[in-house]
Design an enzyme around this catalytic site. Structure first.
Site, PDB file in Angstrom:
ATOM      1  CG  HIS A 308      -2.068   0.933   1.085  1.00 46.03           C
ATOM      2  ND1 HIS A 308      -1.996   2.262   1.393  1.00 46.03           N
ATOM      3  CD2 HIS A 308      -3.319   0.717   0.611  1.00 46.03           C
ATOM      4  CE1 HIS A 308      -3.154   2.830   1.127  1.00 46.03           C
ATOM      5  NE2 HIS A 308      -3.974   1.920   0.651  1.00 46.03           N
ATOM      6  CG  ASP A 366      -8.565  -4.617  -2.515  1.00 45.59           C
ATOM      7  OD1 ASP A 366      -9.762  -4.469  -2.237  1.00 45.59           O
ATOM      8  OD2 ASP A 366      -7.860  -3.734  -3.031  1.00 45.59           O
TER       9      ASP A 366
HETATM   10  N1  CMC Z   1       4.170  -7.543  -4.792  1.00 49.92           N
HETATM   11  C1  CMC Z   1       5.501  -7.508  -4.968  1.00 49.92           C
HETATM   12  N2  CMC Z   1       6.249  -6.402  -4.848  1.00 49.92           N
HETATM   13  C2  CMC Z   1       5.616  -5.266  -4.527  1.00 49.92           C
HETATM   14  C3  CMC Z   1       4.228  -5.222  -4.314  1.00 49.92           C
HETATM   15  C4  CMC Z   1       3.508  -6.414  -4.446  1.00 49.92           C
HETATM   16  N3  CMC Z   1       2.175  -6.423  -4.265  1.00 49.92           N
HETATM   17  N4  CMC Z   1       3.861  -3.948  -4.016  1.00 49.92           N
HETATM   18  C5  CMC Z   1       4.986  -3.211  -4.040  1.00 49.92           C
HETATM   19  N5  CMC Z   1       6.051  -4.011  -4.347  1.00 49.92           N
HETATM   20  C6  CMC Z   1       7.458  -3.588  -4.416  1.00 49.92           C
HETATM   21  C7  CMC Z   1       7.735  -2.843  -5.708  1.00 49.92           C
HETATM   22  O1  CMC Z   1       8.168  -3.700  -6.730  1.00 49.92           O
HETATM   23  C8  CMC Z   1       8.788  -1.860  -5.274  1.00 49.92           C
HETATM   24  O2  CMC Z   1      10.014  -2.539  -5.221  1.00 49.92           O
HETATM   25  P1  CMC Z   1      11.396  -1.760  -5.560  1.00 49.92           P
HETATM   26  O3  CMC Z   1      11.510  -0.684  -4.521  1.00 49.92           O
HETATM   27  O4  CMC Z   1      12.429  -2.817  -5.427  1.00 49.92           O
HETATM   28  O5  CMC Z   1      11.234  -1.213  -6.938  1.00 49.92           O
HETATM   29  C9  CMC Z   1       8.404  -1.522  -3.826  1.00 49.92           C
HETATM   30  O6  CMC Z   1       7.657  -2.661  -3.354  1.00 49.92           O
HETATM   31  C10 CMC Z   1       7.543  -0.281  -3.689  1.00 49.92           C
HETATM   32  O7  CMC Z   1       6.449  -0.397  -4.590  1.00 49.92           O
HETATM   33  P2  CMC Z   1       5.775   0.828  -5.348  1.00 49.92           P
HETATM   34  O8  CMC Z   1       5.043   0.324  -6.534  1.00 49.92           O
HETATM   35  O9  CMC Z   1       6.821   1.890  -5.569  1.00 49.92           O
HETATM   36  O10 CMC Z   1       4.810   1.347  -4.226  1.00 49.92           O
HETATM   37  P3  CMC Z   1       3.532   2.217  -4.468  1.00 49.92           P
HETATM   38  O11 CMC Z   1       3.274   2.907  -3.191  1.00 49.92           O
HETATM   39  O12 CMC Z   1       3.686   3.077  -5.686  1.00 49.92           O
HETATM   40  O13 CMC Z   1       2.397   1.135  -4.812  1.00 49.92           O
HETATM   41  C11 CMC Z   1       0.570  -0.338  -4.655  1.00 49.92           C
HETATM   42  C12 CMC Z   1       1.394   0.762  -3.938  1.00 49.92           C
HETATM   43  C13 CMC Z   1      -0.673  -0.629  -3.812  1.00 49.92           C
HETATM   44  C14 CMC Z   1       0.098   0.167  -6.011  1.00 49.92           C
HETATM   45  C15 CMC Z   1       1.444  -1.608  -4.792  1.00 49.92           C
HETATM   46  O14 CMC Z   1       1.838  -2.080  -3.511  1.00 49.92           O
HETATM   47  C16 CMC Z   1       0.725  -2.713  -5.563  1.00 49.92           C
HETATM   48  O15 CMC Z   1       0.762  -2.706  -6.804  1.00 49.92           O
HETATM   49  N6  CMC Z   1       0.053  -3.676  -4.854  1.00 49.92           N
HETATM   50  C17 CMC Z   1      -0.724  -4.689  -5.527  1.00 49.92           C
HETATM   51  C18 CMC Z   1      -2.082  -4.126  -5.934  1.00 49.92           C
HETATM   52  C19 CMC Z   1      -3.018  -3.944  -4.739  1.00 49.92           C
HETATM   53  O16 CMC Z   1      -3.178  -4.814  -3.911  1.00 49.92           O
HETATM   54  N7  CMC Z   1      -3.696  -2.771  -4.711  1.00 49.92           N
HETATM   55  C20 CMC Z   1      -4.699  -2.469  -3.695  1.00 49.92           C
HETATM   56  C21 CMC Z   1      -4.281  -1.346  -2.805  1.00 49.92           C
HETATM   57  S1  CMC Z   1      -5.376  -1.201  -1.351  1.00 49.92           S
HETATM   58  C22 CMC Z   1      -6.925  -0.845  -1.964  1.00 49.92           C
HETATM   59  C23 CMC Z   1      -7.005   0.380  -2.793  1.00 49.92           C
HETATM   60  O17 CMC Z   1      -6.404   1.405  -2.458  1.00 49.92           O
HETATM   61  O18 CMC Z   1      -7.736   0.384  -3.764  1.00 49.92           O
END
Ligand code: CMC
Length: 431
Positions: A308, A366
């Protein structure tokens, strides 16, 4: 805006600028950069708004490090166990917990707006039967502005109030109609003798051929899912609603914009994607393979329902959702549900893996919600529409807050331009 207590100094080249700072009631201080361009001829750069507050708000607060979510100061776990969705709607909209008379009046007002204009049926019928219900929702919610002209003047407090109530009241009807349409069953009209959650289950699962009696246990679980999704401060879809609304667009159009944003798999679409992932994993012995894929930089796969932007600790909603998943499956007599087993074991293994713990990736709301919704009988395509109907109150509360803010301006981000500088047009024969 709070009283200015401190200033921050920014220096670059020969320029030094003093910027005002504001202290929130809780959370980090903010540096006010609104005059930065005028004073220093520079912009700030923050794609994804990772460090930028785009507004001030009194509605919802998240402490990502502690894993805390407060609506108007009340913790989400207390609201999920002691309150109910329409009371939380009142709290988000008006800022305080209602008296018995106030909640009775509010429920009465919401209940009297649950029907949609009969002509709306023609909009649904224009879609292909295999349309995703979110596609239908984006279109039909936007179309509401063509039906309710008496609540689109955003400068009139009465019209804003009516639009808010209409939106909360009609969204379950629209989501249920989208569902019924895609499965080829007749639309079911709302029943005003039922509570909000039971009425939604009735509109989704009853058929004219036989009587449907909502199970109070499932109604309570449904209500809790609505409550857990009701608001989440300045997330992507809420910011979309605010940005759309900042131009003065009508509330129905703004909520349609929020629905479109919510659909993406990084946001509300994650609940559908998560259940599909858990099913693809299928059995616990395949979990290590998927964890390895999630960690592989060359593989775009991510563990859905994990991670998140704000929470760097357990998402408090996920804790309640996990407990609810156990309760619902237990009460429905579903023993040893393979998807729940995979989810629990995946959570356990991921939280023992340094990749996830070091990056502070925990299950989010989720991760378990899809398991409950599937046990209730919803197909995966309905998960995100249910999120949308629950979040509508958050969108509308934030929209109302923005519209009534005397300092509100149209949202208009700047950019770091990296394209061509000015060049002269070349006639086609000379290219
Ligand atoms: N699985 C594997 N690696 C992950 C994941 C994951 N679910 N989420 C983040 N990472 C890694 C990512 O690869 C990155 O690694 P590095 O620093 O080595 O490049 C690091 O963690 C930080 O990730 P980010 O994408 O920069 O973080 P963000 O804050 O931009 O993204 C997120 C947040 C929710 C989009 C992401 O965690 C994600 O894609 N999660 C899966 C989708 C999900 O479950 N979304 C629902 C969110 S809660 C409900 C809502 O708000 O709607």
């Amino acid at each position: 805006m709070t009283e200015q207590t401190r200033t921050a100094k920014l220096s670059f080249g020969d320029t030094e600028i003093e910027l005002p700072m504001h202290s929130p009631s809780v959370g980090p201080d903010v540096i006010d950069i609104t005059k930065l361009y005028a004073q220093g001829n520079v912009f700030t750069y923050d794609p994804g708004f990772t460090s930028t507050a785009a507004c001030d708000s009194t509605i919802t607060f998240i402490d990502g490090a502690k894993g805390e979510l407060l609506h108007r100061g009340y913790p989400i776990d207390q609201l999920a166990s002691k309150s109910h969705f329409l009371e939380v709607c009142f709290l988000l909209l008006y800022g305080y917990l209602p008296t018995a008379a106030e909640i009775e009046d509010f429920e009465y007002r919401v209940t009297r707006h649950t029907m949609v204009h009969e002509q709306m049926i023609n909009f649904f019928k224009g879609f292909r039967r295999d349309a995703h219900p979110m596609a239908i929702m984006v279109g039909t919610v936007g179309a509401l502005s063509a039906f309710y002209h008496d609540s689109t003047d955003i400068s009139d407090p009465w019209q804003r109030e009516v639009a808010s109530i209409r939106m909360i009241a009609k969204m379950p009807t629209i989501a249920a109609m989208a569902y019924k349409y895609t499965i080829g069953q007749p639309f079911v009209y709302p029943r005003n003798d039922l509570d909000y959650a039971s009425n939604f289950l009735h509109m989704c699962f009853s058929v004219p051929a036989e009587e449907y009696v909502p199970n109070p246990i499932l109604s309570r679980a449904m209500d809790r899912i609505f409550t857990l999704h009701a608001d989440h401060e300045q997330n992507a879809s809420t910011s979309t609603v605010r940005l759309a609304g900042s131009s003065g667009a009508n509330p129905f159009a703004c909520i349609a914009a929020g629905i479109a944003c919510l659909w993406g798999p990084a946001h509300g679409g994650a609940n559908q994607a998560c259940l599909e992932m858990l099913k693809e994993i299928g059995t616990v012995d395949r979990i290590p393979e998927f964890i390895a894929r999630a960690k592989d930089k060359d593989d775009p796969f991510r563990l859905m329902g994990f991670g998140h932007r704000v929470y760097k600790n357990f998402d408090p909603r996920a804790k309640v959702m996990k407990q609810s998943a156990d309760e619902v499956l237990d009460l429905m007599g579903i023993e040893n549900n393979p998807t729940l087993q995979v989810a629990k074991e995946l959570e356990r293994q991921a939280l023992e893996d340094p990749y996830f713990t070091e990056k502070k990736l925990f299950p989010n709301v989720d991760f378990y919600s899809g398991i409950i919704l599937e046990a209730m009988g919803f197909p995966t395509a309905m998960f995100t529409p249910i999120f949308a109907l629950s979040r509508t109150v958050g969108w509308i509360s934030q929209w109302k807050e923005m519209v009534t803010d005397p300092g509100q301006k149209i949202g208009r981000p700047r950019q770091l331009y990296l394209g061509e500088t000015q060049r002269n047009y070349v006639d086609v024969e000379d290219r």
